[in-house]
Scaffold this active site. Structure first.
Site, PDB file in Angstrom:
ATOM      1  N   GLU A 117       6.225  12.291  31.566  1.00  0.00           N
ATOM      2  CA  GLU A 117       5.773  13.197  30.110  1.00  0.00           C
ATOM      3  C   GLU A 117       6.373  12.695  29.069  1.00  0.00           C
ATOM      4  O   GLU A 117       7.566  12.966  28.673  1.00  0.00           O
ATOM      5  CB  GLU A 117       6.181  15.016  30.300  1.00  0.00           C
ATOM      6  CG  GLU A 117       5.585  15.595  29.129  1.00  0.00           C
ATOM      7  CD  GLU A 117       6.391  16.713  29.017  1.00  0.00           C
ATOM      8  OE1 GLU A 117       5.860  17.970  27.767  1.00  0.00           O
ATOM      9  OE2 GLU A 117       7.954  16.813  28.726  1.00  0.00           O
ATOM     10  N   ASP A 172      10.652  15.316  32.824  1.00  0.00           N
ATOM     11  CA  ASP A 172      10.625  16.064  31.267  1.00  0.00           C
ATOM     12  C   ASP A 172      10.963  15.182  30.140  1.00  0.00           C
ATOM     13  O   ASP A 172      12.009  14.560  29.969  1.00  0.00           O
ATOM     14  CB  ASP A 172      11.003  17.164  31.522  1.00  0.00           C
ATOM     15  CG  ASP A 172      10.396  18.534  30.065  1.00  0.00           C
ATOM     16  OD1 ASP A 172       9.517  18.510  30.065  1.00  0.00           O
ATOM     17  OD2 ASP A 172      11.753  18.590  29.623  1.00  0.00           O
TER      18      ASP A 172
END
EC number: 2.4.1.18
Length: 729
Positions: A461, A408
Site C-alpha cells: 500500500e 500497510d
C-alpha cells in the site's frame, strides 16, 4: 547437616535473590558442584530427592532461600520435595537444574540478525528436556537488569522464575517444567535504572488473552496434517501477475454477526464455512483480511497490533485460524493478510520501552514517533528489529499457509519526512528524505518471502510515485509482487462522484491512469479506507436519484473490472451497502431483500466470472500489450471505448463505457478484426436492475474503417452503463 548460609551462598547473593533483583540467578540457584540452592518462598521445608538419595536443604534466609551440600550424584539428577506452610507435601522440578534453552547456532544467528525462524526459539514453546515436559521461554531484553516469567503458576511473583541472560545476544531464557499449552504468562522486567517496568506481553507470543485482557498464552503450533495440498502446489499460479486476482477485503469482526446471540462476531470456524462459501459463490479469487494480529483496541481495526505473532483470540485459537485458512484453500480461495510493519502502539504491555529503553523504536521522536496515529516507528536499522519483522513475515506464510502479505502504509516507512513539518525530521546520511534503513528492510523482507516461499506474494500500500515498488530487488526495485494503485482510486472516485452533466470537464480523471498503468504490477483498490471517516458508502457517493446512483455504481464496477490491474473490493460494496461501514456492527445483509442491491451483487458475480474465464481481461493486466484505447477523447459524450487483449492477440474484448444518463443509438466503434462480437455483459440489464437497453446479443463487425481500425461496430450505448463485447474466434 547443611553448612551455614555464609559458606553456601554469599550474603549479597542471598539478599538479591530473595528480593528478585539478582541479574544472574542461574549463577546462584540450582546445582553447583556439590551443593544445591533453591528459592521456594512458599515452602516451610525443602528436600532434594532423587535416585541417589534425599537431602534436606537448610533455610539460609528467612524469606525462603534454601541450600545444602549434597552428593555429586544427587546434584546431577534431583527434584525438590516441598512441605508447604499448610502441610501439603509436593514434589516439583527445579527449573535451575536444566541447561540453556538456545543453542550456540541460535545465538550466533540472532546476533547476526539472520535467524529467519526466530519464532521457533523465541517466545514460549512446549518442549521436553531430559525427559521432563515443560515450556521454554526466551525474550530479547538486552538492557534489563532482570527478567522473569510470571503467571498464575507462580502467583505472578517475579522473584520465582528469573531467567538466564545470554549476554552475547541480550536474550533471557528459562525452561519451566510442568507448564503446557494454555499457560497464561507475561514478562516482568527490571529496567536498566533498577525500576520495575509494566508487565509485558511476549513479543513472540503465539496466542493472547481476549482483549481487554493482555497476557500471552502458551500455544505450541503442532505439526498439522494440512488438507490444502492441491492449493499449495498451485498457488504460485494463483498469485501470479498473469493470473486473475480478484480480492474481497474483509474485517472478520463485522462481516456477519449472530443477532440471536447478542450480535456476537463469528468464530474462525464459523467464518471458515460461511465466508469461504460466500466468496467462492461470488467468484473472488482471494480474501484479504484486515490485520488479524492481536491488538488491544478494536477501533484500530487491527492496525495497531501488539501481538505480531498471534492471530487475535477474539474469534478463536491459533489452530482454529489455521483451519479457517485451510477451508478457504479447499474452496479455491487464497488468503492475504494486512501486515503492519510500519509502526506499533504505545500500550504499556507492548513493545514500547520494552526493557526500559527504546529497544524496538527510535529514541528520537523525530525518527520514532508518528503524530498522525500516536504510534512508534520501528528502528529498521537495528538488526535484531529487522530480523524480528522479517521472521514474522516468514511465520505467517509458513505456519499459517498465508498466500500473501499486504504491507500497510509503506509510504510512511519510505520517507523520513512523512507527515512532518520542517524541523520535525532528520535527514539521512546523504541529506535526503529517504529512510535508507526502511528501504533495506523492505527489500530484504521481500527477498526472504519470495525466496523461502516462491508461491506467496507481497503487496504494497504505497501512495506516492516511488519508482519500481513492484520490481525485483536485483533490478533496483523494492521487490513487492504488487502495488495498490491509489492514484487510480482517487481519480476515478472523484470522477464518478460528480453529476453527469459536469463529467465532460473531468474526463481526464478516467484516462490519466493509463499513462502509468504498466509502470507497476497494480491492484485497483476500493478498500475500507473509502467507506469510513465520514466518506460514506460507495453508493452514497454516486450522484442522482436512486436509479441513477445504482446505475452509476454498476458502471463504475464494470469499468474497474475491465480496466488493467488486479481488483480489490471491500465487503458490503458488492451489494451496495447504503451506509458507511461500522466495525462494531454487521453488514446490512437485509438489503439483499431489495432488487437494486441484488442486482449489484449479481453484477459482481458476473464480473468475476467474466474476469476469470476470459484471458483478455487478466493475462496482460500488467503489460501494455493487453490494453489499447479505441477512443479516449469523447469527453463531450463522456464515453470511453477500449480493447483488452490476451496473449493471443486476436483474443480481444471491446469495452464501451457511457457515463451520462442518455441512450446513444448508432454509436460507431472501430475494431481491428472482422467477425461477430457477442454482448457478454451489459450493466443496464434488467438482471442487474437496469433499464434493459441492449444490443440484441451482439453485432457483426462492418467493413467500415473507424478509429484507425479497418472494421467497426454500430452500437447502442445504454445510459450510465458499460457494455462488453467478446469477439467470436
Amino acid at each position: 547437616m547443611a553448612k551455614t548460609s555464609s559458606a553456601l551462598v554469599a550474603g549479597s547473593d542471598a539478599e538479591t535473590i530473595v528480593a528478585g533483583t539478582h541479574g544472574d540467578p542461574f549463577a546462584v540457584l540450582g546445582p553447583h558442584g556439590d551443593k544445591i540452592v533453591a528459592f521456594q518462598p512458599h515452602a516451610a521445608r525443602v528436600w532434594a530427592t532423587g535416585a541417589a538419595g534425599e537431602v534436606e536443604l537448610a533455610r539460609i534466609h528467612p524469606h525462603g532461600l534454601f541450600a545444602a551440600k549434597v552428593p555429586q550424584a544427587l546434584a546431577g539428577d534431583y527434584r525438590l520435595r516441598l512441605e508447604t506452610a499448610d502441610g501439603q507435601d509436593l514434589v516439583v522440578e527445579d527449573p535451575y537444574r536444566f541447561p540453556p534453552v538456545l543453542g550456540e547456532l541460535d545465538i550466533h544467528l540472532l546476533v547476526e540478525g539472520n535467524h529467519l525462524r526466530t519464532f521457533e526459539k523465541m517466545g514460549s514453546h512446549c518442549v521436553t528436556v531430559d525427559g521432563v515436559a515443560g515450556v521454554q521461554f526466551a525474550v530479547w531484553a538486552p538492557n534489563a537488569r532482570r527478567v522473569s516469567v510470571v503467571g498464575d503458576f507462580n502467583g505472578w511473583d517475579g522473584r520465582r522464575h528469573p531467567m538466564r541472560k545470554r549476554v552475547e545476544a541480550g536474550v533471557w531464557e528459562i525452561f519451566i517444567p510442568g507448564l503446557g499449552n494454555g499457560t497464561v504468562y507475561k514478562y516482568e522486567l527490571i529496567g536498566p535504572h533498577g525500576n520495575l517496568l509494566p508487565l509485558k506481553a511476549d513479543p513472540y507470543g503465539h496466542y493472547a488473552e481476549v482483549p481487554p485482557k493482555t497476557a500471552s498464552i502458551v500455544w505450541e503450533l503442532a505439526e498439522r496434517d494440512w488438507q490444502d495440498g492441491d492449493w499449495m502446489e498451485r498457488r504460485h499460479s494463483r498469485n501470479d501477475r498473469h493470473a486473475p486476482v480478484s480480492i474481497y477485503e474483509v474485517h472478520l469482526g463485522s462481516w456477519r454477526r449472530v443477532p440471536d446471540e447478542d450480535s456476537r462476531s463469528l468464530t474462525y470456524l464459523e467464518l471458515a464455512d460461511q465466508l469461504s462459501e460466500y466468496v467462492r459463490d461470488l467468484g473472488f479469487t482471494h480474501v484479504e483480511l484486515l490485520p488479524v494480529n492481536e491488538h488491544p483496541f478494536s477501533g484500530s481495526w487491527g492496525y495497531q497490533p501488539v501481538g505480531l505473532f498471534a492471530p487475535t483470540s477474539r474469534f478463536g485459537n491459533p489452530e482454529e485460524f489455521r483451519a479457517f485458512v485451510e477451508r478457504m484453500h479447499q474452496n479455491g480461495v487464497g488468503v492475504l493478510i494486512d501486515w503492519v510493519a510500519g509502526h506499533f502502539p504505545t500500550d504499556s504491555h507492548g513493545l514500547a520501552q520494552f526493557d526500559g529503553t527504546c529497544l524496538y523504536e527510535h529514541e528520537d521522536p523525530r525518527l520514532g514517533f508518528h503524530k498522525d496515529w500516536n504510534t512508534l516507528i520501528y528502528n529498521y536499522g537495528r538488526r535484531e528489529v529487522q530480523n524480528y519483522l522479517v521472521a514474522n513475515a516468514v511465520y505467517w506464510v509458513e505456519q499459517y499457509h498465508i498466500d500473501g502479505l499486504r504491507v500497510d502504509a509503506v509510504a510512511s516507512m519510505l520517507y523520513l519526512d512523512y507527515s512532518r513539518e520542517e524541523g520535525e525530521w532528520i535527514p539521512n546520511c546523504y541529506g535526503g528524505r529517504e529512510n535508507l534503513a526502511a528501504i533495506d528492510f523492505l527489500r530484504r523482507m521481500n527477498e526472504v518471502v519470495f525466496g523461502e516461499h516462491p508461491g506467496a506474494t507481497t503487496i504494497a500500500e504505497e501512495s506516492t510515485a516511488w519508482p519500481m515498488v513492484s520490481r525485483p530487488v536485483y533490478l533496483g526495485g523494492l521487490g513487492f509482487g504488487f502495488k495498490w494503485n491509489m492514484g487510480w482510486m482517487n481519480d476515478t472516485l472523484r470522477y464518478i462522484s460528480k453529476e453527469p452533466i459536469h463529467r465532460r470537464y473531468h474526463h481526464d480523471d478516467l484516462t490519466f491512469g493509463l499513462l502509468y498503468a504498466f509502470h507497476e504490477n497494480f491492484v485497483l483498490p476500493l478498500s475500507h479506507d473509502e467507506v469510513v471517516h465520514g466518506k460514506g458508502s460507495l453508493l452514497a457517493r454516486m450522484p442522482g436519484d436512486d436509479w441513477q446512483r445504482f446505475a452509476n455504481l454498476r458502471a463504475y464496477f464494470a469499468f474497474m473490472w475491465t480496466h488493467p490491474g488486479k481488483k480489490l473490493l471491500f465487503m458490503g460494496c458488492e451489494f451496495a451497502q447504503g451506509r458507511e461501514w461500522n466495525c462494531e456492527e454487521s453488514l446490512d445483509w437485509h438489503l439483499l431483500e431489495y432488487t437494486p442491491h441484488q442486482g449489484v451483487q449479481r453484477l459482481i458475480r458476473d464480473l468475476n466470472h467474466l474476469y476469470r474465464v476470459e484471458p483478455c481481461f487478466y493475462e496482460l493486466d500488467t503489460d501494455p500489450h493487453g490494453f489499447s484505447w479505441i477512443d479516449c477523447n469523447d469527453r463531450d459524450n463522456s464515453v470511453l471505448t477500449y480493447l483488452r487483449r490476451a496473449k493471443v492477440q486476436d483474443d480481444i474484448a471491446v469495452v464501451a463505457c457511457s457515463f451520462t444518463p442518455v441512450v446513444r443509438e448508432g454509436y460507431r466503434v472501430g475494431v481491428p478484426y472482422p467477425g461477430f462480437y457477442h454482448e457478454v455483459l451489459n450493466t443496464d440489464s434488467e438482471w442487474y436492475g437496469g433499464g434493459n437497453v441492449h444490443n440484441g446479443g451482439g453485432h457483426q463487425a462492418e467493413e467500415v474503417p473507424w478509429h484507425g481500425h479497418p472494421y467497426s461496430l454500430n452500437l447502442t450505448l445504454p445510459p450510465l452503463a458499460v457494455v462488453v463485447f467478446k469477439r467470436e474466434r
